[in-house]
Design an enzyme around this catalytic site. Structure first.
Site, short mmCIF file in Angstrom:
data_model
loop_
_atom_site.label_atom_id
_atom_site.label_comp_id
_atom_site.label_asym_id
_atom_site.label_seq_id
_atom_site.Cartn_x
_atom_site.Cartn_y
_atom_site.Cartn_z
N SER B 123 62.23 73.49 61.34
CA SER B 123 63.59 73.95 61.61
C SER B 123 64.14 73.24 62.83
CB SER B 123 63.56 75.45 61.86
OG SER B 123 64.76 75.87 62.48
N TYR B 149 60.14 81.75 66.97
CA TYR B 149 60.20 81.07 65.67
C TYR B 149 60.12 79.55 65.85
CZ TYR B 149 62.38 79.57 61.23
OH TYR B 149 62.67 78.97 60.04
N LYS B 153 57.11 76.92 64.78
CA LYS B 153 57.40 75.73 63.95
C LYS B 153 56.92 74.47 64.66
CE LYS B 153 59.61 77.35 60.26
NZ LYS B 153 58.94 77.30 58.95
#
Lengths: 323, 323
Positions: B123, B149, B153
């Site tokens: 992302s 998050y 990633k």
């Protein structure tokens, strides 16, 4: 003031412990390593404030008994690790020690002593190959490691940043240049030769240079690295901004310049103890390390710049005389 | 051609499965998710080549039975994960699913089917706040995530790079822009609103806009994302160079422009279903996402650019009519 140092049997760990014991009169310093650490000779008079513990940090129950809520450290220095060549040669071991054990320690710390200060020795090996001549700072170049060692360091930096952002811990990741001239023995670091070629001749022993003399490196003297490790815990958390990672100051120097300093201070016979013997494995790793850094951010945070190569070699020569 | 998709019950997973089943006539596609996936309706006629498995990937023995040496996949698409808001709200869950389960899968793959191709949906949340107007590419800006998050990633990207460099796996990490207009339901992603404000009104339901209309986002239509996910497995490994991570093409668009496209295609009454209700938590995350990307690298690798916002909304409107 209670301080824990992991990897405290290593060269930098010993120097740091000595500096902390000497400069912080009220401190107690716990030295731990997989090999039982000793109190550094130069701080022997402060031995009553030092505690040495043999601990295999890859064992969670060992970490649990080292780090408890009743025995709160003010600062934890995470210096343990498998070095670059070692991590490249033994992937599983590097992952276990450099990544998993360190992560477990961070999780243990945030659970039993949330918010505690953690200084992590990262490395400029978090950077892969940079365009020739490109001068790296913390915000103009991505960290894409070219080694498993660099990858493991970057992953811990990423965790430490997130843990700090969330208030779990107060992390500071300092990316060390190649530390030279290191006392002691050759190590498993791919950069070991950068100390070997000075230290070994000064001790009357031969040394091997596995890379070309034109190779430029970004190095730092042990004295400056230790000063900056001490400094790392003193910087107010809010000064770090969005990232807890800092490229520490250093010095760009060619191997030829290092050999000149050796010959100039140690004489021709010492210079002649360095044998040029190319090692493709070492060279492949070393060539991915750029020697070009702009460390404005570190200097603004209060870290200090390094001495000249000549002063560095002089300091090493002097340290031998004083032993 | 045997392909495994994790997170295959999700919107992108379903679209990808449909595209693979439709465009690769000889393929078999295994869809797995913590909720039993279904064969996408649009690929129902290829259902005999699809297999659906309910699997909790946080359970190592489940991963072990899914990935075996006798049942070799040609490509594994790793799409499972706790999304951005979810990972921020539940740190432990995000770490377990996004980091630990994924790492375990990578290790299982390199053990039983070394060298296998792995496409990981990363992302642009790997990037934190960029200076205003600064245009990011893969080599001019560090990935310093501002969310758990993004951190998770980035860690998997770092592992995938190292595993690929070592020849353990053949990884490709594609950093997705915000995918909009997504069909289905609002999600736990902080960016959910970017689809909600188009999709919900087209389905006669109200939607909430939690950020200012001036906010600019880097988005991509589902059709383009899926084309690029299919493409990701086709690119020769050697074309990636030192990094397996790619910023996928997208479109910079303001919320105001999205609402204009909604009104222009869907009419005023649909536009009026969007209620502006500021949410500081969502806004804090969204404001760390820069909308400025230069995706030259992706285009050179063969990934395709995105359509206009208007075409994007038209495609969504058309997809409703065809159901």
């Amino acid at each position: 003031m209670s301080i824990l140092i992991t990897g405290a049997s290593g060269y930098v760990g010993q120097e740091l412990a000595a500096a902390l014991l000497t400069t912080l009169p009220s401190s107690t310093v716990t030295l731990t390593d997989v090999v039982l650490p000793t109190v550094p000779k130069s701080a022997a008079q402060h031995g009553s404030r030092a505690q040495c513990i043999e601990a295999d940090l890859t064992n969670p129950s060992v970490v649990d008994s080292l780090i408890t809520s009743t025995n709160r450290y003010d600062t934890i220095y995470l210096l343990h690790g498998i070095m670059s060549s070692g991590s490249e040669a033994n992937f599983e071991l590097g992952m276990r020690v450099n990544l998993d054990a360190t992560r477990y320690i961070l999780d243990r710390l945030r659970t039993v002593t949330p918010g505690v200060k953690v200084v992590f020795t990262s490395s400029l090996a978090v950077y892969g190959l940079a365009p020739s001549g490109y001068i790296i700072n913390e915000s103009n170049f991505p960290a894409v490691p070219s080694s498993s060692y660099g990858s493991q360091k970057l992953i811990i930096e990423t965790l430490l940043n997130d843990y700090s952002r969330r208030g779990f811990l107060d992390g500071r990741a300092v990316r060390l240049p190649t530390v030279t001239v290191r006392a002691g023995k050759p190590t498993q670091a791919a950069s070991s030769f950068a100390s070997d070629i000075i230290r070994e001749p000064f001790n009357g022993r031969p040394a091997v240079l596995p890379v070309a003399k034109e190779t430029e490196m970004w190095i730092c003297s042990p004295a400056t690295v230790v000063r900056n490790l001490v400094k790392a815990r003193e910087i107010p958390a809010e000064k770090f901004g969005d990232s807890r990672s800092v490229n520490l100051p250093g010095l760009k120097v060619s191997i030829a310049e290092m050999l000149e300093a050796l010959e100039s201070i140690g004489g021709k016979e010492r210079r002649e103890l360095v044998e040029e013997r190319y090692d493709a494995d070492i060279d492949r790793i070393v060539q991915t390390w750029t020697p070009n850094f702009d460390t404005k951010r570190a200097l603004e945070l209060g870290f200090v710049g390094d001495v000249s190569m000549r002063e560095n070699v002089e300091m090493y020569a002097k340290s031998l005389g004083s032993e």
